[in-house]
Design an enzyme around this catalytic site. Sequence first.
Site, short mmCIF file in Angstrom:
data_model
loop_
_atom_site.label_atom_id
_atom_site.label_comp_id
_atom_site.label_asym_id
_atom_site.label_seq_id
_atom_site.Cartn_x
_atom_site.Cartn_y
_atom_site.Cartn_z
N THR A 47 0.83 -1.21 0.00
CA THR A 47 0.00 0.00 0.00
C THR A 47 0.86 1.25 0.00
O THR A 47 0.55 2.24 -0.67
CB THR A 47 -0.97 0.00 1.20
OG1 THR A 47 -1.79 -1.16 1.13
CG2 THR A 47 -1.84 1.25 1.21
N CYS A 48 1.96 1.20 0.72
CA CYS A 48 2.85 2.36 0.80
C CYS A 48 3.44 2.70 -0.56
O CYS A 48 3.52 3.87 -0.94
CB CYS A 48 3.98 2.08 1.80
SG CYS A 48 3.39 1.56 3.43
#
Length: 157
Positions: A47-48
């Site tokens: 997600t980062c």
Amino acid sequence: MIQQGQTLPSATLSELTADGMVNHQVSELFANKKVVLFAVPGAFTPTCSEAHLPGYVVLADQIKAKGVDLIACVSVNDAFVMQAWGEAQNASELTMLGDGDGSFTKELGLEMDTGGFGGVRSQRYAMIVENGVVTTLNIEEPKTFEASKAETILSLL
């Protein structure tokens, strides 16, 4: 846990620059500036890397146009990892800060234990800081990604 209206704690965050390692005192780095600071659980994580950091890269000019002096990403990683991740993500407009020992994250009260994934890491959050004082604090609930994304923070500036 840090709250809106409070001053950021004393801590040192590291940045690897073209001139070498810079150890920033938080009080100096945020002094007399409007800063968007966002934190990720880990560099190079899904997600980062796929959404959180890229959102700030894409919207950096619009965020800065709202009077923001500095956009900084912090993670409980070392400055070498943060620099490499920033390069891989074309994040030249952002300041990539390492909180290698997690001391800043712990002082904020925003740490979480991810167990075998990586140990103590930062919760996902974004804040707007003016002259060292937190004016907006958006902390993500576990397994969510809405409150700290670049589009949300841009709408609050």
